[in-house]
Design an enzyme around this catalytic site. Structure first.
Site, short mmCIF file in Angstrom:
data_model
loop_
_atom_site.label_atom_id
_atom_site.label_comp_id
_atom_site.label_asym_id
_atom_site.label_seq_id
_atom_site.Cartn_x
_atom_site.Cartn_y
_atom_site.Cartn_z
N LYS A 138 0.92 14.31 1.04
CA LYS A 138 -0.43 14.62 0.54
C LYS A 138 -0.60 16.11 0.26
O LYS A 138 -1.54 16.54 -0.37
CB LYS A 138 -1.48 14.13 1.53
CG LYS A 138 -1.50 12.60 1.70
CD LYS A 138 -2.54 12.18 2.72
CE LYS A 138 -2.47 10.69 3.08
NZ LYS A 138 -3.07 9.82 2.06
N LYS A 158 -8.38 13.77 4.45
CA LYS A 158 -7.47 12.62 4.49
C LYS A 158 -6.49 12.83 5.62
O LYS A 158 -6.40 13.94 6.16
CB LYS A 158 -6.74 12.47 3.16
CG LYS A 158 -6.10 13.78 2.66
CD LYS A 158 -5.44 13.62 1.30
CE LYS A 158 -6.42 13.76 0.14
NZ LYS A 158 -6.46 12.58 -0.71
N ARG A 159 -5.75 11.77 5.98
CA ARG A 159 -4.72 11.96 6.99
C ARG A 159 -3.79 13.11 6.61
O ARG A 159 -3.53 13.34 5.44
CB ARG A 159 -3.89 10.66 7.15
CG ARG A 159 -4.59 9.57 7.94
CD ARG A 159 -4.92 9.99 9.36
NE ARG A 159 -3.73 10.14 10.19
CZ ARG A 159 -3.26 9.19 10.99
NH1 ARG A 159 -3.87 8.02 11.10
NH2 ARG A 159 -2.18 9.40 11.70
N HIS A 177 0.81 -1.22 0.00
CA HIS A 177 0.00 0.00 0.00
C HIS A 177 0.83 1.27 0.00
O HIS A 177 0.28 2.36 0.18
CB HIS A 177 -0.92 0.05 1.22
CG HIS A 177 -1.96 -1.01 1.25
ND1 HIS A 177 -3.22 -0.83 0.73
CD2 HIS A 177 -1.92 -2.27 1.72
CE1 HIS A 177 -3.92 -1.94 0.90
NE2 HIS A 177 -3.15 -2.83 1.50
N THR A 215 -8.52 6.47 -2.05
CA THR A 215 -9.85 5.90 -2.26
C THR A 215 -10.92 6.97 -2.00
O THR A 215 -12.03 6.87 -2.50
CB THR A 215 -10.11 4.69 -1.33
OG1 THR A 215 -9.66 5.03 0.00
CG2 THR A 215 -9.37 3.47 -1.81
N LYS A 264 -14.69 8.05 -3.84
CA LYS A 264 -15.94 8.36 -3.15
C LYS A 264 -16.45 9.73 -3.58
O LYS A 264 -17.65 9.93 -3.81
CB LYS A 264 -15.72 8.34 -1.63
CG LYS A 264 -15.32 6.97 -1.10
CD LYS A 264 -14.70 7.02 0.30
CE LYS A 264 -13.99 5.70 0.59
NZ LYS A 264 -13.12 5.74 1.78
#
Ligand code: 26W
Length: 764
Positions: free
Chosen positions: A510, A504-505, A319, A612, A616
């Protein structure tokens, strides 16, 4: 049947001496859950004796399960009718807290896969840890993140069944710990299939030492119990490094060993690999491999027989390509925690070297599982697994080209791609019933529940009436979200604005930092008059930073500081809002996602394995503003590049830039970038003496590991274009429709079907 459920609920409530009208939320929750569970109990306990798959995962981020279980059990409508009949609120369980037994994507993926497998009739059980405390509860105090224990069990746990007679003993260097399973029913479509999520809780066999007690050593008397229980106390709140945490290794071995023992017991005399396929969710449960081999040899097999059996059984999902997230344990630590595993590791290493030699390879360095004092868990997983998979097309290519290149050269068929997916039941039907109903009315109910044939929505992309409905639904979802945010955050957000969302985290890769710096740049340009026509925008951020991750926490502080900056300026206030929502979790996501217009997916190309949340958001009619990274690539392929907003460096360009990347070059040559970087230290923004903003500034100027500076201009330009194009609401709605229509591929029913067929060898 209708009467049965209603009667069952009332009987459960009678145990507390209350009725629907008088029950409190906890009583109702427990009664409804128990009643629903009793409806599937028969099916659950009657399992066919065919090969099953087991999903071993340190995390299962299942979120609130009551509505999902009622939906799949075919009881949701009946439940709502029952509540309305008794003048009670059918949404009452919105207040039940989430079991947050996971950090982020990897844990949520595990939950989506369990749901999809059950829905599709695939025999897949989950195995993990029943953490006493889930991921910490986040509060924001004066703009800083603070962490508090997440006591998820305070609501009760009516969906779990404790199975004392299935308890097993797990061996450690310093004695045994008892693993007691709590089983959760994973209910498929109309309850036709019921699989199991088995979470192990650590307990001690001898909770209390009366000898010590009699010697008046009261505290010592309970030591062994406390030590054992501590094992499953908390989920590690890191999603990158663990730095040799002994307790984490104990956790990994604890649930891996218990799960293998459990499966062996169920196998009886049949060969293990004929009964089980075991999927390792990242390297975290990799000690299950030597554990199985050890037990098979204890049962009489030779090492090589046991090894071959293990290879047929195991497969491994990677992952992440972040080097710091590659699990490594020191051999000495392993020896102290699980000494009996070390000889097996040595034998595996011997076999590895034999296989390499047979292929003419003489340099073992890139392959060695044990190298000096380091044990490489991913290497162990890759070597023994028959299949290894990445989680998005581009991620799998990166694995083959770089991270796992040597292994790919060795065995070109073993690394495959299975692009991640999300369950449409939770991420459409449950969280956005309005849109689900429109899809159902247009294409049939199946399309809204499974996304099958949802691509036919393309035909409606320019249909005036359909466009109106899409716009109306988005409006309704924004109203609901604004209401929810007002309740939770005590902040009013406007409705007639773009909802631009990054949830998100918190992690440097990111690049929430890129987002907030660009917001600040927009502020400055509005203030100076450079940006005259701007569509009002609400920037919504949500996510947790690992408690020890200083830079991520600094970014949270910065987002909140920019929010204050905007609020203080009358000129900005009616154009921009910046909202950091507190304690983002699965349930919060279910509120935010349906209301979103823009899905921020802005990781540096090559760093986000898949993502992911992007799927969504797409399914709920947001357009992606993102880099060519992870699943974004496939999202754009499905929904059309012209319906999304792609910017920034590509993976190949990032690779080329690395080595002589100089962020100052970008800062010096771009006055707008310089202005926002300066704002970190010139007093424009307040970090309350924490020094965080100057640390952010230093990190940008000196290293900028994730190339925020390089992508800044391209990001801002693309965002500006999006902001302009949004104003043509009908053409923007067409883009939404094309995204919804393109989301079918990202159903986790498809992903799980691929695992079953290509990896596990299991039929529906
Ligand atoms: C060592 C501790 C630790 C814990 C969790 C290391 C790494 C992790 C995970 C790899 C973190 C994670 O959730 N990864 C995410 O997995 C998702 C499902 O495949 C992907 O969509 C995300 O891109 C990836 O970051």
């Amino acid at each position: 049947m209708a009467i049965k459920f209603e009667t069952a609920v009332k009987e459960e409530l009678a145990k507390y001496g209350v009725e629907i009208e008088t029950a409190d939320i906890k009583q109702l929750y427990n009664a409804v859950s128990s009643a629903a569970l009793s409806q599937v109990a028969k099916k659950w306990n009657r399992q066919k004796k065919t090969k099953r798959a087991a999903y071993l995962s340190a995390e299962f981020l299942i979120g609130r399960v009551v509505y999902a279980n009622l939906l799949n059990g075919g009881l949701l409508d009946r439940f709502k009718e029952l509540m309305i009949k008794h003048d009670a609120d059918p949404e009452i369980f919105e207040r039940i807290g989430d079991p947050a037994l996971g950090n982020g994507g990897l844990g949520r993926l595990a939950a989506c896969y369990l749901e999809s497998a059950a829905y599709c009739g695939i025999g897949l059980d989950g195995y993990g840890i029943r953490y006493r405390y889930g991921l910490f509860r986040q509060q924001i105090e004066n703009g800083f993140q603070r962490e508090y224990a997440d006591d998820w069990l305070k609501w009760g746990d009516p969906w779990s069944v404790r199975k004392d007679y299935d308890a097993v003993k797990v061996q450690f260097g310093d004695g045994y710990v008892t693993a007691v399973p709590y089983d959760m029913a994973i209910i498929g479509k109309n309850g036709a299939t019921v699989n199991t999520l088995r979470l192990w809780q650590a307990e001690s066999d001898e909770p209390f030492d009366f000898n010590l007690f009699n010697m008046q050593k009261y505290e010592k008397a309970a030591d062994s119990r406390l030590k054992a229980e501590r094992l499953s106390d908390v989920l590690y709140p890191n999603d990158d490094t663990l730095q040799g945490k002994k307790l984490r290794l104990r956790q990994e071995y604890f649930f891996s060993s218990a799960s293998i023992i459990d499966m062996l017991r169920k196998c009886g005399d049949k060969p293990f690999s004929s009964q089980y396929a075991v999927q390792l969710n990242d390297s975290h449960p990799t000690v299950a491999i030597p554990e199985l081999i050890l037990r098979l040899t204890e049962g009489g097999m030779t090492f090589n027989e046991a090894f071959n059996e293990a290879r047929k059984t195991f497969s491994y999902t990677n992952h992440t390509v972040m080097p710091e997230a590659m699990e490594k344990w020191s051999l000495s630590l392993m020896r102290s925690v699980i000494p009996h595993i070390i000889p097996v590791l040595r034998q595996i290493q011997k076999r590895l070297r034999a296989e390499l030699s047979a292929k003419g390879i003489t340099d073992f360095t890139p392959y060695d599982i044990i190298d000096n004092d380091t044990v490489h868990m991913a290497r162990l997983a890759v070597f023994v697994s028959h299949k290894v998979n990445g989680v998005a097309a581009i991620h799998t290519e990166i694995l083959k080209d770089t991270v796992l290149k040597e292994w790919h050269d060795l065995n070109p068929d073993s690394i495959i791609n299975v692009t991640n997916g999300i369950t449409p039941r939770r991420w459409l039907a449950l969280c956005n019933p309005e849109l689900a109903e429109l899809v159902a009315d247009t294409l049939g109910e199946d399309a809204s529940l499974t996304l099958k044939g949802i691509d036919r929505l393309q035909d409606f992309a320019n249909d005036k009436a359909f466009i109106e409905k899409i716009k109306q639904i988005k409006r309704i979802k924004k109203e609901q979200l604004a209401h929810y945010i007002f309740e939770r955050e005590k902040r009013e957000i406007r409705l007639d604005a773009i909802y631009d969302v990054q949830i998100k985290r918190l992690h440097e890769y990111k690049r929430q930092l890129l987002n907030i710096l660009s917001v600040l740049d927009t502020c400055f340009r509005i203030e100076s008059g450079e940006l005259a026509d701007f569509t009002p925008t609400v920037y919504i951020f949500g996510g947790k930073a690992a408690p020890g991750y200083y830079m991520a926490k600094a970014v949270i502080k910065l987002i909140n500081a920019v929010s204050e900056y905007v609020e203080a300026s009358p000129q900005l206030r009616d154009k921009i809002q910046v909202v950091f929502v507190t304690d983002y979790n699965v349930s919060y996501a279910e509120k935010i996602i349906p209301a979103a217009d823009i899905s921020e997916q802005i990781s540096l190309a090559g760093t986000e394995a898949s993502g992911t949340g992007n799927m969504k958001l797409m399914l709920n009619g947001a357009v992606t503003l993102g880099t060519y990274d992870g699943a974004n690539v496939e999202i754009v392929e499905q929904a059309g590049e012209q319906n999304n907003y792609i910017f920034g460096l590509r993976v190949e360009e990032v690779e080329k830039l690395k080595g002589d990347y100089t962020p100052m070059r970008y800062i010096d040559s771009n006055p707008r970038l310089k202005r926002v970087v300066d704002a970190l230290t010139d007093g424009t923004l307040q970090d309350d003496g924490s020094g965080m903003f100057s640390d952010l500034s230093d990190s940008l100027k000196n290293e900028d590991r994730y190339m925020v500076c390089a992508d800044f201009a391209s990001y801002c330009d693309t965002r500006d274009r999006l902001n302009r194009e949004y104003r043509d609401e009908d053409s923007f709605a067409s883009k939404r429709i094309m995204n919804i229509a393109g989301a079918g591929y990202f159903s986790s029913d498809r992903s799980v079907g691929e695992y079953a067929k290509r990896i596990w060898g299991i039929k529906k």
